[in-house]
Design a protein around this motif. Structure first.
Motif, PDB file in Angstrom:
ATOM      1  N   TYR A 255     -79.578   2.772  36.491  1.00  0.00           N
ATOM      2  CA  TYR A 255     -78.564   3.166  38.025  1.00  0.00           C
ATOM      3  C   TYR A 255     -79.947   3.687  38.491  1.00  0.00           C
ATOM      4  O   TYR A 255     -81.357   3.946  37.530  1.00  0.00           O
ATOM      5  N   ILE A 256     -79.862   3.406  40.014  1.00  0.00           N
ATOM      6  CA  ILE A 256     -81.175   4.587  40.554  1.00  0.00           C
ATOM      7  C   ILE A 256     -80.996   5.508  41.170  1.00  0.00           C
ATOM      8  O   ILE A 256     -79.302   5.282  41.741  1.00  0.00           O
ATOM      9  N   ASP A 257     -81.932   6.668  41.410  1.00  0.00           N
ATOM     10  CA  ASP A 257     -81.530   7.608  42.142  1.00  0.00           C
ATOM     11  C   ASP A 257     -82.151   7.376  43.076  1.00  0.00           C
ATOM     12  O   ASP A 257     -83.549   7.721  42.845  1.00  0.00           O
ATOM     13  N   LEU A 258     -81.800   8.444  44.293  1.00  0.00           N
ATOM     14  CA  LEU A 258     -82.361   8.260  45.666  1.00  0.00           C
ATOM     15  C   LEU A 258     -82.562   9.521  44.884  1.00  0.00           C
ATOM     16  O   LEU A 258     -81.542  10.844  45.322  1.00  0.00           O
ATOM     17  N   ARG A 259     -83.642  10.440  45.011  1.00  0.00           N
ATOM     18  CA  ARG A 259     -83.620  12.143  45.214  1.00  0.00           C
ATOM     19  C   ARG A 259     -83.946  12.630  46.125  1.00  0.00           C
ATOM     20  O   ARG A 259     -85.337  11.957  47.073  1.00  0.00           O
ATOM     21  N   GLN A 260     -83.663  14.253  46.566  1.00  0.00           N
ATOM     22  CA  GLN A 260     -84.565  14.493  48.220  1.00  0.00           C
ATOM     23  C   GLN A 260     -84.310  15.917  47.844  1.00  0.00           C
ATOM     24  O   GLN A 260     -83.546  16.233  47.323  1.00  0.00           O
ATOM     25  N   ASN A 261     -85.308  16.350  48.844  1.00  0.00           N
ATOM     26  CA  ASN A 261     -85.186  17.728  48.824  1.00  0.00           C
ATOM     27  C   ASN A 261     -84.300  18.723  50.348  1.00  0.00           C
ATOM     28  O   ASN A 261     -84.315  17.735  50.576  1.00  0.00           O
ATOM     29  N   LEU A 262     -84.115  19.773  49.764  1.00  0.00           N
ATOM     30  CA  LEU A 262     -83.357  20.150  52.124  1.00  0.00           C
ATOM     31  C   LEU A 262     -84.169  19.226  52.879  1.00  0.00           C
ATOM     32  O   LEU A 262     -84.684  18.813  53.811  1.00  0.00           O
ATOM     33  N   ILE A 263     -85.785  19.707  52.687  1.00  0.00           N
ATOM     34  CA  ILE A 263     -87.603  18.971  53.919  1.00  0.00           C
ATOM     35  C   ILE A 263     -87.131  17.629  53.538  1.00  0.00           C
ATOM     36  O   ILE A 263     -86.702  17.179  54.708  1.00  0.00           O
ATOM     37  N   MET A 264     -87.065  17.134  52.858  1.00  0.00           N
ATOM     38  CA  MET A 264     -87.066  15.524  52.628  1.00  0.00           C
ATOM     39  C   MET A 264     -85.993  14.768  53.229  1.00  0.00           C
ATOM     40  O   MET A 264     -85.578  13.916  54.661  1.00  0.00           O
ATOM     41  N   LYS A 265     -84.445  15.692  53.425  1.00  0.00           N
ATOM     42  CA  LYS A 265     -83.467  15.626  53.625  1.00  0.00           C
ATOM     43  C   LYS A 265     -83.196  15.561  55.075  1.00  0.00           C
ATOM     44  O   LYS A 265     -82.576  14.788  56.280  1.00  0.00           O
TER      45      LYS A 265
END
Length: 488
Positions: A279-289
């Motif tokens: 699978y592909i996983d798009l990762r973010q923290n709150l700042i990135m979001k």
């Protein structure tokens, strides 16, 4: 035509080091000699042949292991035979490889040695199926036999990662960026407050301790400053290591394979079979979001399978600039999930940080009432304790409004968070190995549930979307054509 090779001769050192424990015997003789008088020291020196013999045996054993380690390269696969008494023969057909990597560490470049790792989707442990150290010539021959990207089928006009994207990746994923800032602030400010409070307390006891108090209190801010500086320095070191690790990042791919390379001091080249991607996983923290940036990761056996390496497909990039890449990868961008948690499920996302946050207020009032002398220190600890909890409330609130499930074509898209990290999983339906509905007592009252998925892979990861309607979860399972619904 098959060709037989030995591993690189420098491998003898590694095989020898595995038996370094035999040096315990020379060490025991050395410790015994310390207690000998000078007259008997000559007797110990006469026995030095035993120490030399141990060293020779260690080197001989490493040499025998190297002689018995044979790499066989054929047009169809690679075979590694190892062992002196018990021979272990491992064969990996090229067609079954999920990923291969060629690593060129800076300390091995003078010896023209390359570390090759081959992985398949078999196995349950996140370890390489085959690890060999060969010369550049053997590595180039193996590289030419491995299936790879065809130039005529190569994806064109793929946006290349910029320097700022590598810097942001190193910043956001280096030993907890926000946690480091929080801890540094805690010690920097907390040291001054503690020094003032303890100083007032000691001076009120007796004047005889005034000199001791001054010396003791002076060391408190210094110690706190040192601890805070340590966390900042540790993060900065992690940041610099990641910056050097992922520098010169490059991605090219066609319909069958993807080739990823990066590294300044230690260069690594990966070849990934796209059919083996879980699978592909798009990762973010709150700042990135908040700034609408994302890091694209991929789950594939052998790629990023250690804590020291992230399975990055694309470093940090703005979401509006990933459209062409997703188009080439066959991924459809969707703004909102089709199946989302209802408004009545909001409490399930925020209940824990909200309860902790509210509980800190009476805890502070009680402490301030019974120990008023340390009022400033109490309120400081209360505020510092509230900060991460409130931050978690914001994270879980954003998680509630962005979580959900979308099914389109032959793919499934899951959006959820794990602690403070947001994940968007995009996978083919055929990669799902298990799905189940979870319901607590309180969820049953509100006719809600959590829907969990497991995908193919060497490690077991649960992907959980909370507070969905039971009717939506059953509909999703029906669309996927599973029989999970009958077991709920």
């Amino acid at each position: 035509m098959k060709r037989l090779y030995h591993e690189h001769p420098i491998r003898i050192i590694k095989y020898s080091v595995k038996n370094i424990w035999l040096l315990i015997f020379p060490l025991l003789r050395g410790l015994n000699a310390i207690r000998l008088d000078r007259d008997r020291m000559y007797e110990w020196l006469r026995g030095a042949w035993f120490d030399i013999l141990i060293l020779v045996l260690i080197v001989i054993f490493g040499f025998l292991r190297w002689i018995c380690s044979v790499v066989e390269i054929s047009p169809y696969g690679i075979t590694h035979t190892d062992g002196i008494v018990f021979r272990l023969k491992k064969t990996l057909p090229y067609s079954n490889l999920s990923s291969t990597s060629f690593e060129y560490p800076f300390y091995l470049r003078p010896f023209r040695a390359v570390a090759v790792r081959c992985d398949t989707s078999a196995g349950i442990f996140r370890v390489s199926d085959m690890k060999i150290l060969v010369s550049y010539r053997v590595g180039e021959e193996l590289h030419g036999l491995l299936p790879g990207i065809k130039d005529f089928d190569r994806a064109k006009k793929i946006p290349k990662p910029s320097l700022i994207s590598i810097v942001l990746l190193s910043m956001f994923f280096s030993s907890g960026f926000t946690g480091t800032v929080y801890l540094a602030t805690f010690f920097f400010k907390g040291g001054d407050i503690a020094s003032d409070l303890i100083g007032s307390y000691l001076e009120s006891i007796t004047s005889r301790t005034a000199m001791f108090s001054r010396r003791f209190l002076k060391s408190i801010p210094d110690a706190a400053l040192g601890i805070g500086a340590f966390f900042v320095a540790a993060w900065f070191l992690s940041f610099m290591v990641n910056l050097m690790k992922y520098a010169r990042f490059s991605l090219i791919f066609d319909k069958r394979f993807a080739r990823i390379s990066y590294g300044a001091l230690t260069k690594k080249e990966y070849s990934i079979s796209r059919s083996h991607v879980n699978y592909i996983d798009l990762r973010q923290n709150l700042i990135m979001k908040l700034i609408r940036a994302t890091s694209v990761n991929v789950s594939c056996a052998g790629y990023g399978n250690t804590r020291k390496r992230l399975p990055i497909l694309v470093p940090v990039k703005r979401e509006d600039r990933t459209g062409r890449l997703f188009e080439k990868l066959g991924i459809r961008k969707t703004d909102k999930p089709e199946h989302k948690p209802p408004l009545t499920g909001f409490w399930q996302y925020v209940w824990l940080p909200v309860i902790v946050s509210v509980s800190l207020i009476p805890a502070y009032l009680i402490a301030a009432r019974f120990v008023p002398e340390i009022h400033r220190l109490t309120i400081f600890f209360a505020i510092m304790a509230e900060i991460p909890v409130v931050w978690l409330i914001f994270v879980k609130t954003a998680d509630f409004f962005t979580s959900g499930i979308t099914i389109y074509d032959d793919r499934i898209r899951l959006s959820y968070s794990r602690f403070t990290m947001f994940h968007t999983i995009i996978a083919e339906r055929g990669k799902i190995v298990k799905a189940e509905i979870e319901q607590s007592v309180f969820q049953r009252l509100g006719k809600r549930c959590s829907l969990c998925f497991w995908f193919e892979g060497e490690s077991k990861h649960r992907h959980k979307v909370r507070a969905l309607r039971v009717s939506s979860a059953r509909e999703i399972l029906d669309i996927l054509g599973t029989d999970i619904r009958d077991r709920v």
